[in-house]
Scaffold this active site. Sequence first.
Site, PDB file in Angstrom:
ATOM      1  N   ASP A   7     -36.627   4.938 -70.575  1.00 29.27           N
ATOM      2  CA  ASP A   7     -37.213   4.825 -71.905  1.00 29.27           C
ATOM      3  C   ASP A   7     -36.108   4.336 -72.832  1.00 29.27           C
ATOM      4  O   ASP A   7     -35.008   3.988 -72.383  1.00 29.27           O
ATOM      5  CB  ASP A   7     -37.849   6.146 -72.351  1.00 29.27           C
ATOM      6  CG  ASP A   7     -36.838   7.242 -72.672  1.00 29.27           C
ATOM      7  OD1 ASP A   7     -35.624   7.041 -72.495  1.00 29.27           O
ATOM      8  OD2 ASP A   7     -37.283   8.324 -73.108  1.00 29.27           O
ATOM      9  N   HIS A   8     -36.387   4.318 -74.118  1.00 26.49           N
ATOM     10  CA  HIS A   8     -35.411   3.820 -75.090  1.00 26.49           C
ATOM     11  C   HIS A   8     -34.110   4.620 -75.062  1.00 26.49           C
ATOM     12  O   HIS A   8     -33.038   4.080 -75.283  1.00 26.49           O
ATOM     13  CB  HIS A   8     -36.005   3.835 -76.493  1.00 26.49           C
ATOM     14  CG  HIS A   8     -36.550   5.161 -76.895  1.00 26.49           C
ATOM     15  ND1 HIS A   8     -37.782   5.608 -76.441  1.00 26.49           N
ATOM     16  CD2 HIS A   8     -36.054   6.154 -77.674  1.00 26.49           C
ATOM     17  CE1 HIS A   8     -38.006   6.812 -76.926  1.00 26.49           C
ATOM     18  NE2 HIS A   8     -36.967   7.176 -77.679  1.00 26.49           N
ATOM     19  N   GLY A  65     -33.077  10.144 -72.348  1.00 25.53           N
ATOM     20  CA  GLY A  65     -31.998  10.748 -73.126  1.00 25.53           C
ATOM     21  C   GLY A  65     -31.308  11.879 -72.387  1.00 25.53           C
ATOM     22  O   GLY A  65     -30.081  11.944 -72.333  1.00 25.53           O
ATOM     23  N   THR A  66     -32.098  12.788 -71.828  1.00 26.32           N
ATOM     24  CA  THR A  66     -31.528  13.925 -71.094  1.00 26.32           C
ATOM     25  C   THR A  66     -31.797  13.870 -69.591  1.00 26.32           C
ATOM     26  O   THR A  66     -31.165  14.593 -68.838  1.00 26.32           O
ATOM     27  CB  THR A  66     -32.110  15.261 -71.608  1.00 26.32           C
ATOM     28  OG1 THR A  66     -33.525  15.273 -71.350  1.00 26.32           O
ATOM     29  CG2 THR A  66     -31.813  15.462 -73.076  1.00 26.32           C
ATOM     30  N   HIS A  97     -29.523  17.330 -48.646  1.00 27.16           N
ATOM     31  CA  HIS A  97     -30.324  18.519 -48.352  1.00 27.16           C
ATOM     32  C   HIS A  97     -31.776  18.403 -48.778  1.00 27.16           C
ATOM     33  O   HIS A  97     -32.645  19.009 -48.146  1.00 27.16           O
ATOM     34  CB  HIS A  97     -29.715  19.744 -49.031  1.00 27.16           C
ATOM     35  CG  HIS A  97     -28.381  20.120 -48.479  1.00 27.16           C
ATOM     36  ND1 HIS A  97     -27.730  21.266 -48.883  1.00 27.16           N
ATOM     37  CD2 HIS A  97     -27.569  19.528 -47.573  1.00 27.16           C
ATOM     38  CE1 HIS A  97     -26.571  21.353 -48.251  1.00 27.16           C
ATOM     39  NE2 HIS A  97     -26.454  20.294 -47.460  1.00 27.16           N
ATOM     40  N   ASN A  98     -32.040  17.662 -49.858  1.00 29.04           N
ATOM     41  CA  ASN A  98     -33.394  17.605 -50.409  1.00 29.04           C
ATOM     42  C   ASN A  98     -34.097  16.275 -50.197  1.00 29.04           C
ATOM     43  O   ASN A  98     -35.258  16.139 -50.557  1.00 29.04           O
ATOM     44  CB  ASN A  98     -33.371  17.917 -51.910  1.00 29.04           C
ATOM     45  CG  ASN A  98     -32.650  19.206 -52.214  1.00 29.04           C
ATOM     46  OD1 ASN A  98     -31.617  19.201 -52.875  1.00 29.04           O
ATOM     47  ND2 ASN A  98     -33.174  20.328 -51.732  1.00 29.04           N
ATOM     48  N   ARG A 131     -32.350  21.657 -40.469  1.00 25.39           N
ATOM     49  CA  ARG A 131     -32.986  22.738 -41.232  1.00 25.39           C
ATOM     50  C   ARG A 131     -33.452  22.263 -42.598  1.00 25.39           C
ATOM     51  O   ARG A 131     -34.429  22.784 -43.154  1.00 25.39           O
ATOM     52  CB  ARG A 131     -32.030  23.928 -41.369  1.00 25.39           C
ATOM     53  CG  ARG A 131     -30.856  23.715 -42.297  1.00 25.39           C
ATOM     54  CD  ARG A 131     -29.951  24.954 -42.344  1.00 25.39           C
ATOM     55  NE  ARG A 131     -28.968  24.864 -43.376  1.00 25.39           N
ATOM     56  CZ  ARG A 131     -27.787  24.249 -43.264  1.00 25.39           C
ATOM     57  NH1 ARG A 131     -27.444  23.674 -42.116  1.00 25.39           N
ATOM     58  NH2 ARG A 131     -26.941  24.228 -44.275  1.00 25.39           N
ATOM     59  N   ARG A 135     -37.389  22.382 -44.601  1.00 22.60           N
ATOM     60  CA  ARG A 135     -37.611  22.818 -45.981  1.00 22.60           C
ATOM     61  C   ARG A 135     -38.304  21.738 -46.820  1.00 22.60           C
ATOM     62  O   ARG A 135     -39.188  22.051 -47.628  1.00 22.60           O
ATOM     63  CB  ARG A 135     -36.290  23.235 -46.608  1.00 22.60           C
ATOM     64  CG  ARG A 135     -35.726  24.468 -45.916  1.00 22.60           C
ATOM     65  CD  ARG A 135     -34.296  24.742 -46.257  1.00 22.60           C
ATOM     66  NE  ARG A 135     -33.809  25.886 -45.478  1.00 22.60           N
ATOM     67  CZ  ARG A 135     -32.541  26.109 -45.224  1.00 22.60           C
ATOM     68  NH1 ARG A 135     -31.614  25.284 -45.687  1.00 22.60           N
ATOM     69  NH2 ARG A 135     -32.182  27.147 -44.509  1.00 22.60           N
TER      70      ARG A 135
END
Length: 140
Positions: A7-8, A65-66, A97-98, A131, A135
């Site tokens: 975004d901006h 922004g965040t 892991h993810n 493993r 998950r």
Amino acid sequence: MIALGCDHGGYELKQEIIKYLEENNLPFKDFGCYDNSSVDYPIYARKVTDAITHGECDKGILICGTGIGMSIAANKVRGIRAALCGDTYSARVSRAHNNANILCLGERVIGEHLALDIVDIWLKTGFEGGRHKRRVDIIE
């Protein structure tokens, strides 16, 4: 192929990431936004998630922004595992892991150099499976 969206609040950092991808000959598709004008981040999150879920792109990077809004919006989509990362360790583990398929960044909370280090590590880290696969399968 890497899907990019912002975004901006993430436009300037996206421009730096584009330079990094071009310098490293990494293919990408830019889904916008294309300037600093105010826009709604969920629209760009959806463009990137659609590109991944439909097989047009393998991974994505979303910037606001965040990074929070983009990660929330992206994770609403089935099959998306978006990770908001503000450090290199989280970037590495989110992939190893993810099996995160989207990296979310906050332009206003991390500097350009750290952001590019995070992108570099995230793109170079593979999924360990084992493993961790079990998950991720439970999540799916």
